[in-house]
Design a protein around this motif. Structure first.
Motif, PDB file in Angstrom:
ATOM      1  N   ALA A 125       0.897  -1.047  -0.207  1.00  0.00           N
ATOM      2  CA  ALA A 125       0.001  -0.034  -0.029  1.00  0.00           C
ATOM      3  C   ALA A 125       0.812   1.303   0.016  1.00  0.00           C
ATOM      4  CB  ALA A 125      -1.081  -0.046   1.239  1.00  0.00           C
ATOM      5  N   ILE A 126       1.878   1.364   0.741  1.00  0.00           N
ATOM      6  CA  ILE A 126       2.823   2.400   0.771  1.00  0.00           C
ATOM      7  C   ILE A 126       3.519   2.623  -0.503  1.00  0.00           C
ATOM      8  CG2 ILE A 126       5.280   3.180   1.856  1.00  0.00           C
ATOM      9  CD1 ILE A 126       3.940   1.842   4.466  1.00  0.00           C
ATOM     10  N   VAL A 127       3.872   1.423  -0.972  1.00  0.00           N
ATOM     11  CA  VAL A 127       4.669   1.587  -2.568  1.00  0.00           C
ATOM     12  C   VAL A 127       3.640   1.940  -3.468  1.00  0.00           C
ATOM     13  CG1 VAL A 127       5.750   0.468  -4.195  1.00  0.00           C
ATOM     14  CG2 VAL A 127       6.375  -0.082  -1.929  1.00  0.00           C
ATOM     15  N   THR A 128       2.455   1.555  -3.309  1.00  0.00           N
ATOM     16  CA  THR A 128       1.421   1.921  -4.463  1.00  0.00           C
ATOM     17  C   THR A 128       1.281   3.321  -4.417  1.00  0.00           C
ATOM     18  OG1 THR A 128       0.601  -0.343  -4.410  1.00  0.00           O
ATOM     19  CG2 THR A 128      -0.863   1.546  -5.156  1.00  0.00           C
ATOM     20  N   ALA A 129       1.043   3.885  -3.185  1.00  0.00           N
ATOM     21  CA  ALA A 129       0.637   5.431  -3.025  1.00  0.00           C
ATOM     22  C   ALA A 129       1.689   6.120  -3.271  1.00  0.00           C
ATOM     23  CB  ALA A 129       0.321   5.306  -1.373  1.00  0.00           C
ATOM     24  N   GLY A 130       3.038   5.705  -3.088  1.00  0.00           N
ATOM     25  CA  GLY A 130       4.268   6.527  -3.484  1.00  0.00           C
ATOM     26  C   GLY A 130       4.251   6.623  -4.994  1.00  0.00           C
ATOM     27  N   LEU A 131       4.016   5.407  -5.726  1.00  0.00           N
ATOM     28  CA  LEU A 131       4.085   5.281  -7.184  1.00  0.00           C
ATOM     29  C   LEU A 131       3.127   5.915  -7.762  1.00  0.00           C
ATOM     30  CD1 LEU A 131       5.037   1.433  -7.757  1.00  0.00           C
ATOM     31  CD2 LEU A 131       6.325   3.505  -8.272  1.00  0.00           C
ATOM     32  N   GLN A 132       1.695   5.934  -7.458  1.00  0.00           N
ATOM     33  CA  GLN A 132       0.643   6.621  -7.678  1.00  0.00           C
ATOM     34  C   GLN A 132       0.870   8.301  -7.472  1.00  0.00           C
ATOM     35  OE1 GLN A 132      -2.812   4.655  -6.072  1.00  0.00           O
ATOM     36  NE2 GLN A 132      -2.686   3.150  -7.723  1.00  0.00           N
ATOM     37  N   ALA A 133       1.492   8.650  -6.455  1.00  0.00           N
ATOM     38  CA  ALA A 133       1.595  10.222  -6.233  1.00  0.00           C
ATOM     39  C   ALA A 133       2.655  10.652  -7.105  1.00  0.00           C
ATOM     40  CB  ALA A 133       2.455  10.573  -4.999  1.00  0.00           C
ATOM     41  N   VAL A 134       3.844   9.670  -7.403  1.00  0.00           N
ATOM     42  CA  VAL A 134       4.689  10.072  -8.679  1.00  0.00           C
ATOM     43  C   VAL A 134       4.202  10.165 -10.051  1.00  0.00           C
ATOM     44  CG1 VAL A 134       6.941   9.706  -9.643  1.00  0.00           C
ATOM     45  CG2 VAL A 134       6.744   9.758  -7.347  1.00  0.00           C
ATOM     46  N   ALA A 135       3.392   8.834 -10.342  1.00  0.00           N
ATOM     47  CA  ALA A 135       2.851   8.460 -11.813  1.00  0.00           C
ATOM     48  C   ALA A 135       1.459   8.213 -11.624  1.00  0.00           C
ATOM     49  CB  ALA A 135       3.740   7.591 -12.167  1.00  0.00           C
ATOM     50  N   PRO A 136       0.294   9.147 -11.537  1.00  0.00           N
ATOM     51  CA  PRO A 136      -0.752   8.902 -11.451  1.00  0.00           C
ATOM     52  C   PRO A 136      -1.330   7.846 -12.443  1.00  0.00           C
ATOM     53  CG  PRO A 136      -0.556  11.182 -11.253  1.00  0.00           C
ATOM     54  CD  PRO A 136       0.634  10.505 -11.815  1.00  0.00           C
ATOM     55  N   GLY A 137      -2.146   6.913 -12.069  1.00  0.00           N
ATOM     56  CA  GLY A 137      -2.583   5.834 -12.822  1.00  0.00           C
ATOM     57  C   GLY A 137      -1.983   4.654 -12.594  1.00  0.00           C
ATOM     58  N   THR A 138      -0.920   4.610 -11.951  1.00  0.00           N
ATOM     59  CA  THR A 138       0.046   3.462 -11.834  1.00  0.00           C
ATOM     60  C   THR A 138      -0.720   2.267 -11.086  1.00  0.00           C
ATOM     61  OG1 THR A 138       1.871   4.755 -11.400  1.00  0.00           O
ATOM     62  CG2 THR A 138       2.264   2.253 -10.742  1.00  0.00           C
ATOM     63  N   PRO A 139      -0.766   0.909 -11.708  1.00  0.00           N
ATOM     64  CA  PRO A 139      -1.560  -0.006 -11.287  1.00  0.00           C
ATOM     65  C   PRO A 139      -1.217  -0.232  -9.561  1.00  0.00           C
ATOM     66  CG  PRO A 139      -0.060  -0.829 -12.875  1.00  0.00           C
ATOM     67  CD  PRO A 139      -0.039   0.509 -12.856  1.00  0.00           C
ATOM     68  N   ALA A 140      -2.186  -0.766  -8.959  1.00  0.00           N
ATOM     69  CA  ALA A 140      -1.728  -1.022  -7.510  1.00  0.00           C
ATOM     70  C   ALA A 140      -0.920  -2.398  -7.388  1.00  0.00           C
ATOM     71  CB  ALA A 140      -2.987  -1.367  -6.655  1.00  0.00           C
ATOM     72  N   ILE A 141       0.040  -2.298  -6.555  1.00  0.00           N
ATOM     73  CA  ILE A 141       0.991  -3.425  -6.095  1.00  0.00           C
ATOM     74  C   ILE A 141       0.159  -4.756  -5.470  1.00  0.00           C
ATOM     75  CG2 ILE A 141       3.004  -4.317  -4.964  1.00  0.00           C
ATOM     76  CD1 ILE A 141       4.157  -1.654  -5.678  1.00  0.00           C
ATOM     77  N   THR A 142      -0.462  -4.424  -4.677  1.00  0.00           N
ATOM     78  CA  THR A 142      -1.322  -5.519  -4.040  1.00  0.00           C
ATOM     79  C   THR A 142      -2.868  -5.651  -4.546  1.00  0.00           C
ATOM     80  OG1 THR A 142      -1.966  -3.728  -2.397  1.00  0.00           O
ATOM     81  CG2 THR A 142       0.001  -5.012  -1.725  1.00  0.00           C
TER      82      THR A 142
END
Length: 147
Positions: A125-142
């Motif tokens: 969840a933390i990595v997904t939130a970070g990725l989505q903050a940097v690159a919106p639309g990034t798919p979730a890891i979990t």
């Protein structure tokens, strides 16, 4: 001849990327197991042991699942109950890998599996939130929705 060399180079690079990717994924997946084992075994767990358990666990799980499924299907026929029993036996085998790998009892091994799952979800969840903050639309890891 140059085309053939370039094709071989591309294949070699693709294979290297796959190998490096698998190694990185193995290391990343080992982190929650290591953290969980540290918590449950009161600090006795080592990262190398977590990596070993993370590498061996899925093989044992798959082996027990497929063998028990085949044996039960051969004796009892094709039923939903067979898959459920095979899943339970494979899960017990996976917990057994944790038990042997971290030199602990069954309850602590179950605790490691449970805590590792929670830690994995939190890290994902933390990595997904970070990725989505940097690159919106990034798919979730979990498989869980991000917030």
């Amino acid at each position: 001849m140059l085309e053939q060399f370039l094709l071989q180079a591309e294949l070699a690079i693709a294979a290297l990327v796959v190998i490096v990717g698998l190694l990185m994924m193995w290391i990343i997946v080992s982190v929650p197991v290591w953290i969980a084992a540290k918590i449950v075994t009161l600090g006795r767990a080592k990262f190398t042991r977590a990596m070993l358990v993370t590498a061996v666990g899925p093989f044992i799980y798959a082996l027990v699942f497929f063998l028990s499924n085949a044996a039960l299907t051969a004796t009892l026929g094709q039923q939903f109950l067979i898959a459920a029993i095979s899943f339970i036996l494979a899960f017990i085998a996976w917990i057994g890998v944790f038990k042997v790998g971290f030199r602990t009892g069954w309850i602590r091994a179950l605790g490691i599996a449970f805590v590792a799952t929670i830690v994995f979800v939190i890290i994902g969840a933390i990595v997904t939130a970070g990725l989505q903050a940097v690159a919106p639309g990034t798919p979730a890891i979990t498989p869980f929705p991000s917030f």
